[in-house]
Design a protein around this motif. Structure first.
Motif, PDB file in Angstrom:
ATOM      1  N   ALA A  10       1.370  -1.221  -0.291  1.00  0.00           N
ATOM      2  CA  ALA A  10      -0.023   0.415  -0.179  1.00  0.00           C
ATOM      3  C   ALA A  10       1.082   1.473  -0.039  1.00  0.00           C
ATOM      4  O   ALA A  10       0.463   2.221  -0.738  1.00  0.00           O
ATOM      5  CB  ALA A  10      -0.622  -0.066   1.326  1.00  0.00           C
ATOM      6  N   GLU A  11       1.677   1.466   0.728  1.00  0.00           N
ATOM      7  CA  GLU A  11       3.046   2.700   0.850  1.00  0.00           C
ATOM      8  C   GLU A  11       3.840   2.839  -0.110  1.00  0.00           C
ATOM      9  O   GLU A  11       4.216   4.011  -0.660  1.00  0.00           O
ATOM     10  CB  GLU A  11       3.590   1.891   2.453  1.00  0.00           C
ATOM     11  CG  GLU A  11       2.914   2.161   3.202  1.00  0.00           C
ATOM     12  CD  GLU A  11       3.919   2.455   4.481  1.00  0.00           C
ATOM     13  OE1 GLU A  11       5.074   2.268   4.196  1.00  0.00           O
ATOM     14  OE2 GLU A  11       4.013   2.401   5.334  1.00  0.00           O
ATOM     15  N   THR A  12       3.797   1.206  -0.874  1.00  0.00           N
ATOM     16  CA  THR A  12       4.557   1.170  -1.809  1.00  0.00           C
ATOM     17  C   THR A  12       4.357   1.271  -3.943  1.00  0.00           C
ATOM     18  O   THR A  12       4.805   1.774  -5.300  1.00  0.00           O
ATOM     19  CB  THR A  12       6.421   0.458  -2.161  1.00  0.00           C
ATOM     20  OG1 THR A  12       5.757  -0.589  -2.038  1.00  0.00           O
ATOM     21  CG2 THR A  12       7.079   0.872  -0.029  1.00  0.00           C
ATOM     22  N   MET A  13       3.246   1.184  -3.764  1.00  0.00           N
ATOM     23  CA  MET A  13       2.763  -0.017  -5.301  1.00  0.00           C
ATOM     24  C   MET A  13       1.428   0.848  -5.327  1.00  0.00           C
ATOM     25  O   MET A  13       0.744   0.722  -4.638  1.00  0.00           O
ATOM     26  CB  MET A  13       2.711  -0.888  -5.029  1.00  0.00           C
ATOM     27  CG  MET A  13       3.868  -2.144  -5.360  1.00  0.00           C
ATOM     28  SD  MET A  13       3.692  -3.936  -4.516  1.00  0.00           S
ATOM     29  CE  MET A  13       3.851  -4.265  -6.464  1.00  0.00           C
ATOM     30  N   SER A  14       1.383   1.415  -6.837  1.00  0.00           N
ATOM     31  CA  SER A  14       0.027   2.013  -7.560  1.00  0.00           C
ATOM     32  C   SER A  14      -1.508   0.856  -7.277  1.00  0.00           C
ATOM     33  O   SER A  14      -0.619  -0.654  -7.114  1.00  0.00           O
ATOM     34  CB  SER A  14       0.491   2.228  -8.377  1.00  0.00           C
ATOM     35  OG  SER A  14       0.624   0.965  -9.595  1.00  0.00           O
ATOM     36  N   PRO A  15      -1.805   0.758  -7.406  1.00  0.00           N
ATOM     37  CA  PRO A  15      -3.269  -0.404  -7.147  1.00  0.00           C
ATOM     38  C   PRO A  15      -3.530  -1.196  -8.660  1.00  0.00           C
ATOM     39  O   PRO A  15      -3.325  -2.423  -8.425  1.00  0.00           O
ATOM     40  CB  PRO A  15      -4.416   0.777  -7.877  1.00  0.00           C
ATOM     41  CG  PRO A  15      -4.386   2.190  -6.889  1.00  0.00           C
ATOM     42  CD  PRO A  15      -3.152   2.078  -6.935  1.00  0.00           C
ATOM     43  N   GLU A  16      -2.838  -0.742 -10.015  1.00  0.00           N
ATOM     44  CA  GLU A  16      -1.996  -1.310 -10.740  1.00  0.00           C
ATOM     45  C   GLU A  16      -1.593  -2.108 -10.683  1.00  0.00           C
ATOM     46  O   GLU A  16      -1.045  -3.452 -11.703  1.00  0.00           O
ATOM     47  CB  GLU A  16      -2.506  -0.716 -11.777  1.00  0.00           C
ATOM     48  CG  GLU A  16      -3.025   0.710 -12.955  1.00  0.00           C
ATOM     49  CD  GLU A  16      -3.114   2.578 -11.724  1.00  0.00           C
ATOM     50  OE1 GLU A  16      -2.398   1.986 -11.005  1.00  0.00           O
ATOM     51  OE2 GLU A  16      -4.665   2.509 -11.534  1.00  0.00           O
ATOM     52  N   LEU A  17      -0.292  -1.713 -10.059  1.00  0.00           N
ATOM     53  CA  LEU A  17       0.828  -2.816  -9.707  1.00  0.00           C
ATOM     54  C   LEU A  17       0.308  -4.061  -8.629  1.00  0.00           C
ATOM     55  O   LEU A  17       1.285  -4.880  -9.087  1.00  0.00           O
ATOM     56  CB  LEU A  17       2.119  -2.044  -9.130  1.00  0.00           C
ATOM     57  CG  LEU A  17       4.015  -2.660  -9.328  1.00  0.00           C
ATOM     58  CD1 LEU A  17       3.572  -3.096 -10.571  1.00  0.00           C
ATOM     59  CD2 LEU A  17       4.685  -1.838  -8.558  1.00  0.00           C
ATOM     60  N   ILE A  18      -0.005  -3.203  -7.329  1.00  0.00           N
ATOM     61  CA  ILE A  18      -0.719  -3.938  -7.529  1.00  0.00           C
ATOM     62  C   ILE A  18      -1.750  -5.208  -8.054  1.00  0.00           C
ATOM     63  O   ILE A  18      -1.143  -6.716  -7.692  1.00  0.00           O
ATOM     64  CB  ILE A  18      -1.661  -4.014  -6.202  1.00  0.00           C
ATOM     65  CG1 ILE A  18      -0.478  -2.881  -5.377  1.00  0.00           C
ATOM     66  CG2 ILE A  18      -2.367  -5.557  -5.027  1.00  0.00           C
ATOM     67  CD1 ILE A  18      -1.176  -1.976  -3.870  1.00  0.00           C
ATOM     68  N   GLU A  19      -2.593  -5.289  -8.644  1.00  0.00           N
ATOM     69  CA  GLU A  19      -3.046  -5.672  -9.338  1.00  0.00           C
ATOM     70  C   GLU A  19      -2.316  -6.916 -10.201  1.00  0.00           C
ATOM     71  O   GLU A  19      -2.204  -7.934  -9.918  1.00  0.00           O
ATOM     72  CB  GLU A  19      -4.002  -4.884 -10.149  1.00  0.00           C
ATOM     73  CG  GLU A  19      -5.449  -6.387 -10.879  1.00  0.00           C
ATOM     74  CD  GLU A  19      -5.896  -7.318 -10.419  1.00  0.00           C
ATOM     75  OE1 GLU A  19      -5.226  -9.004 -11.084  1.00  0.00           O
ATOM     76  OE2 GLU A  19      -6.154  -7.624  -9.191  1.00  0.00           O
ATOM     77  N   ALA A  20      -1.563  -6.556 -10.534  1.00  0.00           N
ATOM     78  CA  ALA A  20      -0.524  -7.233 -11.516  1.00  0.00           C
ATOM     79  C   ALA A  20       0.482  -8.092 -10.612  1.00  0.00           C
ATOM     80  O   ALA A  20       0.195  -9.412 -11.555  1.00  0.00           O
ATOM     81  CB  ALA A  20       0.690  -6.290 -12.442  1.00  0.00           C
ATOM     82  N   SER A  21       0.662  -8.028  -9.132  1.00  0.00           N
ATOM     83  CA  SER A  21       1.363  -8.785  -8.716  1.00  0.00           C
ATOM     84  C   SER A  21       0.428  -9.766  -8.227  1.00  0.00           C
ATOM     85  O   SER A  21       1.275 -11.103  -8.467  1.00  0.00           O
ATOM     86  CB  SER A  21       2.085  -7.881  -7.643  1.00  0.00           C
ATOM     87  OG  SER A  21       2.420  -8.631  -6.443  1.00  0.00           O
ATOM     88  N   ASP A  22      -0.630  -9.146  -8.084  1.00  0.00           N
ATOM     89  CA  ASP A  22      -2.060 -10.513  -7.670  1.00  0.00           C
ATOM     90  C   ASP A  22      -2.523 -11.382  -8.906  1.00  0.00           C
ATOM     91  O   ASP A  22      -2.312 -12.635  -8.182  1.00  0.00           O
ATOM     92  CB  ASP A  22      -3.179  -9.736  -7.135  1.00  0.00           C
ATOM     93  CG  ASP A  22      -2.710  -8.921  -5.914  1.00  0.00           C
ATOM     94  OD1 ASP A  22      -2.331  -9.428  -5.399  1.00  0.00           O
ATOM     95  OD2 ASP A  22      -3.873  -8.296  -5.559  1.00  0.00           O
ATOM     96  N   ARG A  23      -1.970 -10.983  -9.984  1.00  0.00           N
ATOM     97  CA  ARG A  23      -2.285 -11.366 -10.488  1.00  0.00           C
ATOM     98  C   ARG A  23      -1.420 -12.634 -11.513  1.00  0.00           C
ATOM     99  O   ARG A  23      -1.421 -14.225 -11.616  1.00  0.00           O
ATOM    100  CB  ARG A  23      -2.029 -10.760 -12.518  1.00  0.00           C
ATOM    101  CG  ARG A  23      -2.947 -11.339 -14.437  1.00  0.00           C
ATOM    102  CD  ARG A  23      -2.979 -10.756 -14.682  1.00  0.00           C
ATOM    103  NE  ARG A  23      -2.165  -9.173 -14.924  1.00  0.00           N
ATOM    104  CZ  ARG A  23      -2.529  -8.265 -14.679  1.00  0.00           C
ATOM    105  NH1 ARG A  23      -3.990  -7.823 -14.271  1.00  0.00           N
ATOM    106  NH2 ARG A  23      -1.498  -6.987 -14.610  1.00  0.00           N
ATOM    107  N   ARG A  24      -0.043 -12.289 -10.947  1.00  0.00           N
ATOM    108  CA  ARG A  24       1.899 -13.269 -11.160  1.00  0.00           C
ATOM    109  C   ARG A  24       1.146 -14.248  -9.763  1.00  0.00           C
ATOM    110  O   ARG A  24       1.680 -15.575 -10.238  1.00  0.00           O
ATOM    111  CB  ARG A  24       2.777 -12.162 -11.344  1.00  0.00           C
ATOM    112  CG  ARG A  24       3.832 -13.133 -10.742  1.00  0.00           C
ATOM    113  CD  ARG A  24       4.282 -14.056 -12.971  1.00  0.00           C
ATOM    114  NE  ARG A  24       5.292 -14.638 -12.448  1.00  0.00           N
ATOM    115  CZ  ARG A  24       5.476 -15.590 -13.445  1.00  0.00           C
ATOM    116  NH1 ARG A  24       4.115 -16.376 -13.720  1.00  0.00           N
ATOM    117  NH2 ARG A  24       6.770 -16.128 -13.470  1.00  0.00           N
TER     118      ARG A  24
END
Length: 137
Positions: A10-24
């Motif tokens: 939450a402090e370091t990643m955008s929502p889009e990046l978090i979603e990409a991480s979750d997808r991976r």
């Protein structure tokens, strides 16, 4: 003080990046859907992993059933299997970035600051938290 992965993200990643991480993560979990499958692929028992972690077999069984835990817990589990856990952030326009020291139990173990553990502790005590990164290009 333990920091959850959600707090770090939450402090370091955008929502889009978090979603990409979750997808991976979902992609990787298709290879090994559970920690139990990963352990079994390494031909290890819960008792063996428990001894490496200094925990009882029942604690390992409970850990393997969880879907959310601290990075330090996952890192310890992976080490007990004989592996290393790396957190890598990927951008379309940038070389992969390895997040160093995230989820480490001991700041002295951070690979890029072996002689600066005290300054790292002070730096991590401040808010907001900042992650040290280095490129793996």
């Amino acid at each position: 003080m333990a920091i959850s992965a959600d707090d770090v993200f939450a402090e370091t990643m955008s929502p889009e990046l978090i979603e990409a991480s979750d997808r991976r993560t979902r992609e990787l979990l298709e290879e090994f859907e559970t920690l139990q499958q990963l352990r079994k692929a390494r031909s290890l028992t819960q008792e063996h992993v428990g001894k490496k972690l200094g925990k009882k077999q029942v604690s390992v069984a409970q850990l393997e059933k969880r879907s959310d835990f601290l990075l330090s817990t996952l890192r310890g589990y992976v080490r007990a299997l004989g592996g290393e856990l790396d957190l890598v952030v990927r951008f379309k326009d940038h070389a992969p970035v390895v997040l160093a020291g995230v989820g480490e139990e001991s700041l002295a173990e951070v690979p890029h600051a072996p002689n600066r553990a005290e300054s790292a502790k002070k730096r991590l005590a401040r808010r907001p938290r900042r992650l040290r990164t280095h490129s793996t290009a």
